[in-house]
Design an enzyme around this catalytic site. Structure first.
Site, short mmCIF file in Angstrom:
data_model
loop_
_atom_site.label_atom_id
_atom_site.label_comp_id
_atom_site.label_asym_id
_atom_site.label_seq_id
_atom_site.Cartn_x
_atom_site.Cartn_y
_atom_site.Cartn_z
N GLU A 190 -10.47 55.85 129.96
CA GLU A 190 -9.95 57.09 130.51
C GLU A 190 -10.64 58.28 129.85
OE1 GLU A 190 -5.36 56.40 131.83
OE2 GLU A 190 -5.70 56.80 129.71
N CYS A 191 -11.30 59.10 130.65
CA CYS A 191 -11.94 60.34 130.22
C CYS A 191 -12.91 60.08 129.05
CB CYS A 191 -10.88 61.38 129.85
SG CYS A 191 -11.53 63.09 129.86
N GLY A 192 -12.49 60.26 127.81
CA GLY A 192 -13.39 59.94 126.69
C GLY A 192 -13.85 58.50 126.74
N THR A 208 -12.33 56.19 134.42
CA THR A 208 -11.83 57.31 135.20
C THR A 208 -11.79 58.57 134.35
OG1 THR A 208 -9.49 57.07 134.61
CG2 THR A 208 -10.30 55.74 136.45
#
Length: 445
Positions: free
Chosen positions: A318-320, A419
């Site tokens: 997720e993201c990072g 994501t």
């Protein structure tokens, strides 16, 4: 558990400092404090935990739904729950502080910047209380905490100007030691820049702890008994390896709790170069990989992770986590670092944020966190952008939010998914993740 919400008149008014000072005041008065955040933030809760000594609960209507909001609240422990708001009290269409306070029927203590006002502080508070009636919301603004207020005549003028039905709960005096350093995405994490206890205790002495404890009240029975959506039983107990270090620290307590309820959790540090534990799947939470890109490039953990992903081990980022799963990461200064190379994307940091919103995604096909056609809600806040290959495969279309390219989110390769959206356990996404990996768990061990 009784509680109240700290709402601000605006962003930047000092809600986090007020929350920490109130937590300290209540703790010094003998109360066990359960902190919470009315919003999707990861950073403010890290400061809550540093002072309260227990994880902060996430209370966001968009992420959790009304039932999940009540369940998360009541999973907390303590005598008094102090809920820090997000932005200004009424700001936000997906889950404002006022909406959270109304859903839980908790009173609001308004944080007002009193640095350059006295009677106007009372007028501001009165306006915030009356506005709730004007828009048809049942929001009980019970009183104020005066931020950056001096004692003596200044404090007396504020107190005397308040109407009888707006309580004065004390003040936070001006103090340079009560400033938390910030950077992109917000404040520095609580473990990096915790406020000095001496300064917090000094601020706590100017707050009326017993009056604050007395205004707290219990949410209604309906909020306490919301039932979680039924989940499919797992045929075996999966083992989830979670990246946990300074680069991967953005995770909700409820997510880890859900993993532990339905499986086994082990942790590892990519920054320290630790090997990926024997597991059935890997979860890479968000965080600050851009601040530790050199260590990640040289650690060897990401290369090992890439090999495992290519062999079929599911990796969810997720993201990072998405950034670390990509081919490369270029910092805002222009330095380029090799990442895991699981996903066909090159990530670049920018000086301004690229997305900030509550998000809704619809799964194109079945993926790690959703079945085909299923919608999940989350949030996005990132300073990076991803340049993806022409043949990249996306798992989601964006119903609301920016995603990776404005129309899609969720890069997928092998059995892995990355994501930009962060989701909460109440979205059901992590239950789908556990269910999707269970069938092959015995093969991966």
């Amino acid at each position: 558990m009784k509680g109240f919400v700290l709402g601000g008149v605006s962003s930047g008014v000092g809600k986090t400092v007020a929350t920490l000072a109130i937590t300290q005041a209540l703790s010094d008065a003998g109360y066990e404090v359960q902190p919470a955040k009315a919003g999707s933030d990861f950073i403010d809760p890290s400061h809550h935990e540093a002072i309260a000594g227990r994880p902060s609960r996430t209370l966001d209507l968009w992420l959790c739904g009304e039932g999940g909001l009540g369940r998360n609240y009541h999973r907390g422990e303590g005598d008094v729950c102090v809920v820090e708001g997000v932005m200004g009290l009424y700001d936000g269409d997906g889950s404002s502080t006022a909406m959270v306070a109304e859903a839980l029927s908790l009173p609001v203590v308004l944080v007002v910047d009193a640095k350059a006002g006295m009677e106007s502080v009372a007028a501001t508070a009165l306006g915030f209380r009356e506005y709730a009636d004007a828009i048809g919301r049942e929001v009980d603004v019970a009183g104020i905490v005066a931020q950056r207020a001096h004692g003596g005549r200044h404090e007396a003028g504020i107190r005397e100007a308040l109407p009888d039905d707006l309580a004065y709960f004390g003040r936070i005096p001006p103090n340079d030691d009560l400033e938390i350093p910030d950077r992109h995405l917000g404040l520095e994490m609580g473990g990096e820049a915790a406020l000095p206890r001496e300064a917090l205790r000094e601020a706590a002495e100017t707050l009326e702890a017993e009056r604050l404890a007395a205004v707290a009240r219990d949410p209604p029975e309906s909020a306490a008994k919301g039932s979680r959506a039924a989940v499919n039983p797992l045929s075996t107990e999966p083992r989830i390896a979670i990246a946990s270090d300074v680069a991967f620290a953005f995770r909700y307590p409820a997510t880890i709790e859900r993993f532990r309820e339905r499986g086994e959790v082990v942790t590892f540090s990519p920054v320290a170069g630790e090997e990926v534990p024997d597991c059935d799947a890997v979860y890479l939470p968000g965080g600050y990989p851009e601040l530790h890109a050199a260590e990640l490039e040289s650690s060897g953990t990401l290369s090992e992770l890439a090999d495992l992903a290519s062999d079929g081990l599911p990796v969810l980022g997720e993201c990072g986590g998405l950034m670390a799963m990509s081919e490369s990461l270029t910092t805002a200064a222009g330095d380029r670092y090799e990442m895991a190379g699981i996903l066909p994307a090159d990530v670049t940091m920018h000086d301004r944020y690229q997305a900030l919103d509550h998000v809704e995604l619809e799964a194109v096909n079945g993926t790690l966190t959703a079945t085909a056609g299923e919608r999940i809600r989350g949030h996005e806040f990132h300073y990076s952008s991803a340049d993806v290959d022409d043949d990249a495969r996306f798992a989601f279309e964006t119903v609301r939010g920016s995603g990776i390219d404005g129309d899609h989110d969720g890069l997928t390769e092998y059995d892995s998914l990355g994501t930009y959206v962060h989701v909460h356990a109440e979205s059901g996404a992590f239950d789908r993740f556990l269910e999707s990996i269970t069938s092959s768990a015995s093969d991966n061990r």
